[in-house]
Design an enzyme around this catalytic site. Structure first.
Site, PDB file in Angstrom:
ATOM      1  N   ASP B 152       0.844  -1.189   0.000  1.00 15.80           N
ATOM      2  CA  ASP B 152       0.000   0.000   0.000  1.00 15.80           C
ATOM      3  C   ASP B 152       0.882   1.242   0.000  1.00 15.80           C
ATOM      4  OD1 ASP B 152      -2.508   1.159  -0.126  1.00 15.80           O
ATOM      5  OD2 ASP B 152      -2.684   1.374   2.027  1.00 15.80           O
ATOM      6  N   TYR B 154       1.025   5.673  -0.435  1.00 17.47           N
ATOM      7  CA  TYR B 154       0.514   6.792   0.376  1.00 17.47           C
ATOM      8  C   TYR B 154       0.658   8.032  -0.489  1.00 17.47           C
ATOM      9  CZ  TYR B 154       0.116   8.954   5.119  1.00 17.47           C
ATOM     10  OH  TYR B 154      -0.272   9.609   6.264  1.00 17.47           O
ATOM     11  N   HIS B 159      -4.225  13.626   1.538  1.00 20.70           N
ATOM     12  CA  HIS B 159      -4.547  12.654   2.588  1.00 20.70           C
ATOM     13  C   HIS B 159      -3.425  12.614   3.638  1.00 20.70           C
ATOM     14  CE1 HIS B 159      -5.983   8.960   4.482  1.00 20.70           C
ATOM     15  NE2 HIS B 159      -4.794   8.419   4.288  1.00 20.70           N
TER      16      HIS B 159
END
Lengths: 451, 451
Positions: B152, B154, B159
C-alpha cells in the site's frame, strides 16, 4: 522399546507433549544420526524441499537424518506405510510443503512416528528406506513452501530497547510495547533459501546533518538473527485463533535472517514502517524443525510482575507453563578474506529464543484477534532475537552501537556494518540434560556489490 | 475503419499510446455496450474472474461488454482466433489471471484488438461470440488473480497532510514525504472481491486520556478510497525496473477499499507501521481496466516548482508528459436503514487520481530500485485518494475531522465513522471530450457486527 511405551519425562510442564519419538536413547541405523554433534538425530526429523544436484528431477519433500535426506517422493512410491502415513507422504512428495502443512497435527505426528520407528536400529524398513536416502552434500534446497504472507514481529524487548535508543534516543521503548506484540507485514517474494547471494541494495538515505537525501548503495547493511515460524493449518477470515489453540496452527520453526538496510530504514520508515530497507532479501534455513520435535525444549514463559500482564486474549495456562522455547541462536561472519584464506567463520553473537518477550502462541493469537486469516505456509519472523547482555545482540546495529564502535575480528579486519563479500551464517540448536541435542542446520547468504 | 487505421489523436502526449481500439465512434453489436451510461463500452474491455451462479463450473476469465461478460474459457474452445490470441485466451481460461498477466503487453494487446474487432457492429464473429456471453446479473466474481504480495502506497499528499495532522498535529507531513513514494507491505490473504461481508474487527485501543489500553470492537472503522494497481510482468530479484520501463510491468487498475480501524491503528502503529488496523479486510472491484484502455485518460504529471524535484530514478519525460491518470473516484454510503427503506446510497466524497503526488510508474520504479522483485498478480494500493478540498477526502477520518464533526446524511442519520450494516460503495470512471466514457464498475462490502 515399543511404540506404546512412554518416555522418561524431564519436567512436569512438558509431559503431555513428549512421546516415544523424543526418547533420548533412540539410535538410528543411519550411523551419522547417532553422532553427538549432528543437528539431525532421530529425535529431530525436520522437513525441507530439495532435489538432487545435477539430476533432472522435480523438487520434493525430504526429512533429514544424520548427514542424509530421506526422499519422501521416493518413499511414497515404496508404499510401505499405513494409509494415513501414505497420505501424508503423498502431500510431502510435491515441490512445496503447503498441502502437508495444511493437514494438521495428526498427519504431521503420524508421519513423524512412522519415520522414527522405521529409522531405529533394527527396524525392518531399513533396506527399503536406504534406497530413498540421498547425502545432504548432493542436494540443492528450495523454499520449503509457498509463503503467501510474511509477518515480522518484534518480540525481543532487548532489541526493541537498544534499537529504539538509536532511532528515538529520548523514547526508546514505546508505550505500546509491553501491551501489543508489535508486528508488521513484510515482503514474501524476496524470501529465499539459504545459499542465496544478493546485491547490496541502493536507495535513498539522508544523513542527520544533510539538508537533502542522497541516492546510492546502502552503507549500513545489517543482518537480523531471527526465528522463522511456519503456519500449518490456517483459519477462516473473521475467525480468530484463541491462544489455547494457537500452537495447533504452527507447523514448525526455522532460522531466519531478515537483512536490513539501516540507513534506508532511518529515512523511509516514518510513518508507515520499514519498506525498501527490508524487502530486497530475506533468507530462511532450509530445514523446518517441527513443533513436536521441539517439545522437550519448551519452558515456562514469565513476565516481570511490575510489567503489565497480558490481556486475556494473550494469556493461557499452557502459555505460562511451556510457552517459551529454549533455542540457542548464533550469528557468525565469514568475510571474503577469511574465505580466501580458509579461516573459519567468527561468532558475532549468541542469544536464546527464550528471552523473547512474547511467545509464538501469543503471536498467532494477536495476529488473528481482529479476524485476519492465516494460511498454510505463511511465515512469521520473530524479530531480531537479542538477549539482555551486549554480546547477545542479534544485529550489527546493536553490536557496533550504530556504527560508532567497530567490531574487531580475529584476522585484523573490523566491521561496523556488513561489507561486500561478507557471508553471514546463522545456526540454531536445542540442548538440555535428559534430551537429545537437535539442531536447525544453518542459514547463510553472501552479499554481492551493488550494481 | 480498418484495423490499420489510426484514430484521431486527442493530444500530442498520448499519441503513441492510442490505437483503433480507443476510437470513440466504435459501436458494438452488444447493444447495452453502446449506452452512454455503461461502464463497459467496446473501448473498455476489462478483465475479471467469474463463474455462472448456480452452475457447477470452475471460475474462469471474463471480459465485460455492456451488461454482458464474455466467457473466455468458452471463447477459447471456439478456436476462432490466431495462435497468438488463442494462447492469450488459454491463459485467461484459468481460474486466476496470473498467467495471462505474466504474458506481457504484446499478448494483452493482441487479445484486446481481437475482441474489439469481433465485438464491433457488423463483425463476422457475432454469432459465435454471442454463444459465449453471460449476463452480468447471473455471475459470481472471484479475486482476479493470486495476489502474492500487496503493497500500500501513500501517494495523496492531501490525505497524508490531513491524516498527519490527526496523528501528529505538530508534524503533519514528514520531511521524507516529498522525496520518497512512501509505501508499506500489507496483507494479501484478507483481500477479497466486491460483495464480501466482514465482521467489525476487535483489538487493543487506548484513548489519549486512558492510562492503559482496553480491548473490544473497533469504534473508529473507516474506509479508504484507493486505486488498485496490478502487476503484469514481474522482475528478477536484484534487477530494478527503470521508470522508463515501469508501465510495461503494469497490467491494469481497479478500485480498492482499504478498510482501516483508526483506533487500533493509533495505538499499534509505532514504530513499525499499521498491522491489525488494516489486515482484517481489504476489498477490490472485480474488474481490472487495462493500462491500454486507460490510454486516452492519461495526462501530464507536474510538481510545484518549490517542491523538491524527483530523484533521477523517479524522473522521466514520459512520466512528466503522461504519468497521471484522469480517473474520477467516488465513495458512497448505503446504511442499513437506507437499504431497508430502499433509498439510494449517498455520496460521501469524490476525488480524482490525477491529484496523486506520485505516479504509478514512480511507484513501480521506487518499489524495485533496491532490487525487490515484483511478481505477476502482485497488487499495489495507491493510498487513500483525497483531493485538495475537504469534500474530496477519501476517508471518514478526514470527512468527520477525526470524529469531531459528524456527517449528516439526507435521511436524518449521522456518521462519524462506519456503523454495523453500512455498505460502502466505490466507483471509478474516466470521461473526457473526444474519448469514450469508461468505468471500473464498483466495489462494495457490508460491515457485520463484531462477534
Amino acid at each position: 522399546m515399543t511404540s506404546t511405551q512412554t518416555t522418561t519425562q524431564t519436567s512436569h510442564s512438558t509431559m503431555h507433549l513428549l512421546n516415544e519419538t523424543h526418547e533420548p536413547s533412540l539410535k538410528s541405523w543411519v550411523v551419522s544420526a547417532n553422532s553427538v554433534t549432528t543437528d539431525f538425530p532421530i529425535q529431530n526429523l525436520p522437513f525441507a524441499i530439495f532435489k538432487q544436484k545435477e539430476v533432472n528431477q522435480a523438487f520434493r519433500g525430504g526429512v533429514a537424518i544424520g548427514d542424509q535426506v530421506i526422499d519422501l517422493e521416493a518413499l511414497y512410491e515404496k508404499n510401505i506405510f499405513t494409509d494415513r502415513v501414505q497420505e501424508a507422504l503423498k502431500a510431502c512428495a510435491k515441490d512445496q510443503l503447503n498441502d502437508f502443512m495444511a493437514m494438521g497435527k495428526v498427519a504431521w505426528s503420524s508421519l513423524r512416528l512412522a519415520l522414527s520407528k522405521a529409522l531405529r536400529e533394527g527396524a525392518s524398513e531399513q533396506k527399503v528406506i536406504s534406497e530413498c536416502l540421498v547425502p545432504q552434500t548432493d542436494i540443492d534446497y528450495a523454499l520449503p513452501c509457498r509463503i503467501g504472507d510474511y509477518t515480522d514481529f518484534y518480540t525481543s524487548i532487548h532489541h526493541a530497547t537498544s534499537v529504539g535508543k538509536k532511532f528515538r534516543p529520548d523514547n526508546p521503548l514505546l508505550p505500546n510495547y509491553k501491551w501489543v506484540p508489535i508486528g508488521y507485514h513484510g515482503r514474501s517474494s524476496s524470501i529465499e533459501v539459504s545459499g542465496q547471494t544478493f546485491k547490496r541494495p541502493k536507495g535513498q538515505t539522508k544523513a542527520p546533518t544533510a539538508t537533502e537525501p542522497s541516492f546510492g548503495p546502502c552503507k549500513r547493511l545489517d543482518y537480523e538473527l531471527e526465528v522463522g515460524i511456519f503456519i500449518g493449518k490456517g483459519n477462516t477470515l473473521g475467525e480468530p485463533i484463541s491462544i489455547e489453540n494457537a500452537e495447533d496452527h504452527v507447523f514448525g520453526l526455522c532460522i531466519f535472517n531478515d537483512w536490513s538496510a539501516r540507513d534506508i530504514q532511518g529515512w523511509e520508515y516514518q510513518p508507515l514502517g520499514p519498506f525498501l530497507s527490508k524487502n530486497f532479501a530475506s533468507t530462511v534455513s532450509p530445514w523446518i524443525v517441527t513443533m513436536e520435535a521441539l517439545a522437550p525444549y519448551r519452558q515456562p514463559w514469565t513476565r516481570d510482575e511490575q510489567d503489565p500482564q497480558p490481556m486475556p486474549y494473550l494469556e493461557s495456562t499452557q502459555n505460562r507453563n511451556i510457552g517459551a522455547f529454549n533455542i540457542q541462536l548464533q550469528a557468525l561472519l565469514e568475510t571474503a578474506q577469511m574465505r580466501s584464506q580458509v579461516e573459519p567463520a567468527v561468532q558475532l553473537s549468541q542469544s536464546n529464543f527464550n528471552d523473547s518477550y512474547w511467545t509464538v502462541a501469543q503471536m498467532v493469537a494477536h495476529h488473528t484477534v481482529n479476524g485476519c486469516n492465516l494460511q498454510s505456509g505463511d511465515m512469521f519472523g520473530s524479530g531480531t532475537q537479542s538477549g539482555p547482555t551486549p554480546d547477545q545482540a542479534g544485529s550489527m546495529l546493536e553490536l557496533s552501537n550504530a556504527g560508532s564502535e567497530p567490531i574487531s575480528l580475529p584476522n585484523g579486519e573490523t566491521r561496523t556494518f556488513l561489507e561486500d563479500g561478507d557471508n553471514v551464517i546463522m545456526k540454531g540448536w536445542c540442548q538440555k540434560e535428559g534430551a537429545a541435542r537437535i539442531g536447525f542446520g544453518e542459514v547463510s547468504a553472501i552479499i554481492l556489490p551493488a550494481e
